[in-house]
Design a protein around this motif. Sequence first.
Motif, PDB file in Angstrom:
ATOM      1  N   SER A  55       0.843  -1.187   0.000  1.00 55.84           N
ATOM      2  CA  SER A  55       0.000   0.000   0.000  1.00 55.84           C
ATOM      3  C   SER A  55       0.881   1.241   0.000  1.00 55.84           C
ATOM      4  N   ARG A  56       0.323   2.368  -0.405  1.00 59.21           N
ATOM      5  CA  ARG A  56       1.110   3.595  -0.555  1.00 59.21           C
ATOM      6  C   ARG A  56       1.821   3.983   0.742  1.00 59.21           C
ATOM      7  N   ASP A  57       1.190   3.727   1.897  1.00 59.52           N
ATOM      8  CA  ASP A  57       1.810   4.086   3.174  1.00 59.52           C
ATOM      9  C   ASP A  57       2.676   2.963   3.749  1.00 59.52           C
ATOM     10  N   GLY A  58       2.750   1.824   3.062  1.00 56.97           N
ATOM     11  CA  GLY A  58       3.589   0.716   3.524  1.00 56.97           C
ATOM     12  C   GLY A  58       2.986  -0.111   4.632  1.00 56.97           C
ATOM     13  N   PHE A 100       1.535  -0.812  13.974  1.00 57.06           N
ATOM     14  CA  PHE A 100       1.930  -0.594  15.365  1.00 57.06           C
ATOM     15  C   PHE A 100       2.684   0.724  15.482  1.00 57.06           C
ATOM     16  N   GLY A 101       2.306   1.518  16.451  1.00 55.83           N
ATOM     17  CA  GLY A 101       2.910   2.832  16.651  1.00 55.83           C
ATOM     18  C   GLY A 101       2.159   3.947  15.961  1.00 55.83           C
ATOM     19  N   GLY A 102       1.189   3.580  15.100  1.00 56.21           N
ATOM     20  CA  GLY A 102       0.404   4.599  14.409  1.00 56.21           C
ATOM     21  C   GLY A 102       0.999   4.974  13.073  1.00 56.21           C
ATOM     22  N   LEU A 103       0.144   5.248  12.116  1.00 56.78           N
ATOM     23  CA  LEU A 103       0.598   5.537  10.760  1.00 56.78           C
ATOM     24  C   LEU A 103       1.264   6.895  10.627  1.00 56.78           C
ATOM     25  N   HIS A 104       1.086   7.775  11.601  1.00 58.77           N
ATOM     26  CA  HIS A 104       1.651   9.116  11.523  1.00 58.77           C
ATOM     27  C   HIS A 104       2.800   9.313  12.513  1.00 58.77           C
ATOM     28  N   ALA A 105       3.388   8.210  12.933  1.00 61.21           N
ATOM     29  CA  ALA A 105       4.501   8.293  13.879  1.00 61.21           C
ATOM     30  C   ALA A 105       5.699   8.975  13.228  1.00 61.21           C
ATOM     31  N   TYR A 135      11.312   0.269  -1.242  1.00 57.81           N
ATOM     32  CA  TYR A 135      11.298  -0.938  -2.074  1.00 57.81           C
ATOM     33  C   TYR A 135      10.336  -0.794  -3.232  1.00 57.81           C
ATOM     34  N   ALA A 136       9.134  -0.313  -2.949  1.00 57.14           N
ATOM     35  CA  ALA A 136       8.112  -0.161  -3.995  1.00 57.14           C
ATOM     36  C   ALA A 136       8.575   0.783  -5.090  1.00 57.14           C
ATOM     37  N   GLY A 137       9.272   1.848  -4.704  1.00 58.68           N
ATOM     38  CA  GLY A 137       9.768   2.787  -5.695  1.00 58.68           C
ATOM     39  C   GLY A 137      10.770   2.154  -6.640  1.00 58.68           C
ATOM     40  N   LEU A 138      11.712   1.380  -6.102  1.00 63.71           N
ATOM     41  CA  LEU A 138      12.719   0.722  -6.941  1.00 63.71           C
ATOM     42  C   LEU A 138      12.103  -0.338  -7.839  1.00 63.71           C
ATOM     43  N   MET A 139      11.085  -1.008  -7.331  1.00 67.57           N
ATOM     44  CA  MET A 139      10.456  -2.107  -8.071  1.00 67.57           C
ATOM     45  C   MET A 139       9.414  -1.647  -9.077  1.00 67.57           C
ATOM     46  N   GLY A 140       9.127  -0.339  -9.107  1.00 65.17           N
ATOM     47  CA  GLY A 140       8.094   0.157 -10.006  1.00 65.17           C
ATOM     48  C   GLY A 140       6.708  -0.183  -9.542  1.00 65.17           C
ATOM     49  N   LEU A 141       6.536  -0.293  -8.219  1.00 63.87           N
ATOM     50  CA  LEU A 141       5.237  -0.656  -7.650  1.00 63.87           C
ATOM     51  C   LEU A 141       4.581   0.502  -6.925  1.00 63.87           C
ATOM     52  N   ALA A 142       5.254   1.652  -6.896  1.00 66.62           N
ATOM     53  CA  ALA A 142       4.718   2.788  -6.136  1.00 66.62           C
ATOM     54  C   ALA A 142       3.527   3.399  -6.871  1.00 66.62           C
TER      55      ALA A 142
END
Length: 417
Positions: free
Chosen positions: A17-20, A386-391, A410-417
């Motif tokens: 997902s975009r936020d990982g 865990f820890g919240g998405l805006h940590a 990783y997603a950026g290098l793989m062309g998945l972003a």
Amino acid sequence: MSHEAPAVASPSFAGPSRDGSRVPFELFTRADVFAREQEAIFRGPVWNYVALEAELPEPCDFKTSFVGDTPIIVSRAEDGSLHAFVNRCAHRGATVQRQACGNARQHRCVYHQWAYNARGELVGVPYRRGVPGMGGYAADFDPKAHGLARLQVASHKGVIFASFSADTAPLEDYLDEPLIAAIDRLFSRPVKVLGHMRQRVRGNWKLYSENTRDPYHAALLHGFHATFGLYRTNQKRKGGSDRARAHSTGVTFGDDWRQASQSGNIGQDKFVTNYSLAAPSLLEGRPDFNDGVTVSITSIFPCLVIQQIMNTLATRHIRPKAADEFELYWTYFGYQDDDEQMTACRLKQANLVGPAGLISMEDSEAIELIQRAIVRDGREDSFLEFGGLHADLDQDRQGEATIRAFWRYYAGLMGLA
């Protein structure tokens, strides 16, 4: 007729997902994902750890290593310069150097005896001019055109990196602060190699990359930590990442581990009241630094971990072998000015980590538990909130923010972003 490069097909698998925070399990299990990683990541614009300069102290010293699943030779030439080249003969593709390390003026392929020097240059070809009436190569055969495929090489504080890509940023820019500071700290004095361990783990390499960026499992999974007070949930922690958010470093501050109180573990399930050490000297030693840090874990994308756990200093090289298998190669080191007592201490504390380490053995088991459980449900996701998405990535030292950052890079290098 068009000479344009063919379009690269879009991947047939889903990305994070975009936020990982959601990662499809198929990224850990599919052979086509693994194959794409070899090109987009390990042969892409990144620096890959391959060795320590302390493993190559003399001219013509070498070590065999890996960049992803590609075997390479890391070598110090006669003039002291460092080189890295693919460990695959330019003649018929056989492995050239079959020893783990050593000293060799030439690397000679056993199949047809093509020989290469410490720079990877072809310097010997049997029967090049043929024998009476048969064989040989054409008159214009040029040895310079048949050397071993070379990689770029750079070193920082004696930690050697290599890259297939000409587009990789300078090493110091790639590492960035505070990763450079973390390396400078542990390699602030000349080091000596104490030994190696290696293990095969039946799991995907990225599961280990997640593990080393996950600080909060340590007090939950590792019974030794909890029981003997080496890593406790109430300790102060500090860390940070580079600007690209590819890497992560973190340290734990605490009491002198020799005086670590078990009272800090109250309420932790892994605390075992009736355990004691048959050899309490395992926890003896003396701090290497005056900064109060008892544990330091630095994870550099894609496949390097540098650790300090008490007096145990080591690099961990993650070497992917297949979608469901990797090798973990440990290089233990100390300082050249260590006295005999400190060297003995480091060697004894090496029992904490490695394949059967009192701490580390649970990590590989946890990874294999995941790999076995996800094999048939690739479209399901892992859950990383865990820890919240805006940590704050530089402040959150207990949550999963650094793991999510890993997946975004990783997603950026793989062309998945």
